[in-house]
Design a protein around this motif. Sequence first.
Motif, mmCIF file in Angstrom:
data_model
loop_
_atom_site.group_PDB
_atom_site.id
_atom_site.type_symbol
_atom_site.label_atom_id
_atom_site.label_comp_id
_atom_site.label_asym_id
_atom_site.label_seq_id
_atom_site.Cartn_x
_atom_site.Cartn_y
_atom_site.Cartn_z
ATOM 1 N N PHE A 1 -2.951 4.474 2.501
ATOM 2 C CA PHE A 1 -2.882 4.025 4.028
ATOM 3 C C PHE A 1 -3.611 4.929 4.994
ATOM 4 O O PHE A 1 -4.402 4.638 5.683
ATOM 5 N N GLU A 2 -3.228 6.254 4.689
ATOM 6 C CA GLU A 2 -3.594 7.137 5.696
ATOM 7 C C GLU A 2 -5.527 7.570 5.419
ATOM 8 O O GLU A 2 -5.932 7.577 6.535
ATOM 9 N N LYS A 3 -5.773 7.345 4.291
ATOM 10 C CA LYS A 3 -7.196 7.388 3.866
ATOM 11 C C LYS A 3 -7.950 6.276 4.788
ATOM 12 O O LYS A 3 -8.953 6.417 5.495
ATOM 13 N N LEU A 4 -7.380 4.837 4.532
ATOM 14 C CA LEU A 4 -8.044 3.793 5.400
ATOM 15 C C LEU A 4 -7.804 3.806 6.907
ATOM 16 O O LEU A 4 -8.628 3.278 7.634
ATOM 17 N N PHE A 5 -6.524 4.342 7.340
ATOM 18 C CA PHE A 5 -6.240 4.098 8.708
ATOM 19 C C PHE A 5 -6.217 5.616 9.592
ATOM 20 O O PHE A 5 -6.264 5.389 10.828
ATOM 21 N N GLY A 6 -6.302 6.717 8.893
ATOM 22 C CA GLY A 6 -6.229 7.955 9.561
ATOM 23 C C GLY A 6 -5.135 8.642 9.240
ATOM 24 O O GLY A 6 -3.773 8.189 9.119
ATOM 25 N N THR A 7 -5.012 10.011 9.272
ATOM 26 C CA THR A 7 -4.144 10.710 8.778
ATOM 27 C C THR A 7 -2.831 10.609 9.993
ATOM 28 O O THR A 7 -3.135 10.691 11.132
ATOM 29 N N GLY A 8 -1.810 10.499 9.357
ATOM 30 C CA GLY A 8 -0.511 10.443 10.575
ATOM 31 C C GLY A 8 -0.295 8.854 10.842
ATOM 32 O O GLY A 8 0.700 8.490 11.657
ATOM 33 N N PRO B 1 7.786 -2.300 3.558
ATOM 34 C CA PRO B 1 7.494 -0.756 4.003
ATOM 35 C C PRO B 1 6.471 -0.393 2.810
ATOM 36 O O PRO B 1 5.990 -1.118 1.969
ATOM 37 N N LEU B 2 6.132 0.846 3.073
ATOM 38 C CA LEU B 2 5.149 1.352 2.382
ATOM 39 C C LEU B 2 5.673 1.804 0.881
ATOM 40 O O LEU B 2 6.779 1.664 0.731
ATOM 41 N N ARG B 3 4.751 1.551 -0.019
ATOM 42 C CA ARG B 3 5.443 1.547 -1.614
ATOM 43 C C ARG B 3 4.614 2.675 -2.574
ATOM 44 O O ARG B 3 3.681 3.300 -1.808
ATOM 45 N N PRO B 4 5.282 3.082 -3.404
ATOM 46 C CA PRO B 4 5.066 4.301 -4.264
ATOM 47 C C PRO B 4 3.381 4.142 -4.734
ATOM 48 O O PRO B 4 2.517 5.187 -4.967
ATOM 49 N N GLN B 5 3.115 2.867 -5.133
ATOM 50 C CA GLN B 5 1.359 2.709 -5.545
ATOM 51 C C GLN B 5 0.946 1.330 -4.788
ATOM 52 O O GLN B 5 1.734 0.605 -4.426
ATOM 53 N N THR B 6 -0.372 1.409 -4.640
ATOM 54 C CA THR B 6 -1.067 0.407 -3.865
ATOM 55 C C THR B 6 -1.206 -0.921 -4.767
ATOM 56 O O THR B 6 -1.499 -0.661 -6.099
ATOM 57 N N GLN B 7 -1.110 -2.179 -4.314
ATOM 58 C CA GLN B 7 -0.984 -3.128 -4.914
ATOM 59 C C GLN B 7 -1.480 -4.424 -4.507
ATOM 60 O O GLN B 7 -1.342 -4.506 -3.283
ATOM 61 N N VAL B 8 -2.625 -4.989 -5.002
ATOM 62 C CA VAL B 8 -3.358 -6.081 -4.219
ATOM 63 C C VAL B 8 -2.885 -7.504 -5.102
ATOM 64 O O VAL B 8 -3.058 -7.556 -6.229
ATOM 65 N N GLU B 9 -2.252 -8.372 -4.458
ATOM 66 C CA GLU B 9 -1.893 -9.623 -4.960
ATOM 67 C C GLU B 9 -2.718 -10.686 -4.555
ATOM 68 O O GLU B 9 -2.986 -11.108 -3.473
ATOM 69 N N ILE C 1 0.684 -1.370 0.016
ATOM 70 C CA ILE C 1 0.107 0.072 0.119
ATOM 71 C C ILE C 1 0.989 1.234 -0.190
ATOM 72 O O ILE C 1 1.736 1.157 0.575
ATOM 73 N N CYS C 2 0.450 2.277 -0.627
ATOM 74 C CA CYS C 2 0.991 3.621 -0.684
ATOM 75 C C CYS C 2 0.691 4.111 0.661
ATOM 76 O O CYS C 2 -0.431 4.070 1.299
ATOM 77 N N LYS C 3 1.455 5.459 0.913
ATOM 78 C CA LYS C 3 1.237 6.191 2.059
ATOM 79 C C LYS C 3 -0.246 7.048 1.938
ATOM 80 O O LYS C 3 -0.904 6.953 2.845
ATOM 81 N N GLU C 4 -0.543 7.541 0.801
ATOM 82 C CA GLU C 4 -2.025 8.293 0.637
ATOM 83 C C GLU C 4 -3.150 7.417 0.774
ATOM 84 O O GLU C 4 -4.104 7.732 1.684
#
Length: 213
Positions: free
Chosen positions: A21-28, A66-74, A16-19
């Motif tokens: 992840f924060e949408k899904l789990f909260g800013t920060g 760690p976090l990635r540049p783009q979200t990828q579901v395998e 998952i990417c940072k953007e």
Amino acid sequence: MGIKIPIETSARHIHICKEDFEKLFGTGSELTFDKELSQPGQFLAKERLTVIGPRGSFENIALLGPLRPQTQVELSLTDTKKLGIPAMIRQSGDIAGTPGCTLSGPNSTIDIETGVIVAKRHIHMTPSQAYKMRVKDNDTVFVLTRSYERALIYADVVVRVNKNFALAMHVDTDEANAFANEKEPYGVIIKLFDNDTYDVDEWIDEILSGIER
């Protein structure tokens, strides 16, 4: 002499990417380390998500750090059928033109336009290991496995070379279920042609038309 390559089963998971992840789990929010994976620097996180498709969903899907540049579901091919998502077999990171899905977390639900793939079977190895096995990055090879009475040959296995990799072949759950698993399954690269390149589809067509290599 062949080199034994450990075979690891890669169950459905998400990078998952940072953007997102924060949408899904909260800013920060940050990924919470749970345990190390076999590849150096990679880890299983404690956070989980639900993956939703047109025909179904999977809950409690693992996130890998760690976090990635783009979200990828395998997913596996079986998984994509259950979810009703078109199956696209790709190397990790190659998500252009792939289908998307819905991801649901504790903070929100989001739609990703691309990123759902069935990972192409592959081998991680270091440059020195690649030299010893006479292969190079992005080669496709055959791997012979032995497990009880269900030995088989995997074709179209992509070689991925990096100094930071640990030697391991990754297959999804569908592929792993094709042979009777052992506690420590392994495979070896075999040469079926004189040269290092081949096209399995072309080879099959040749055999059906009576051509022998």
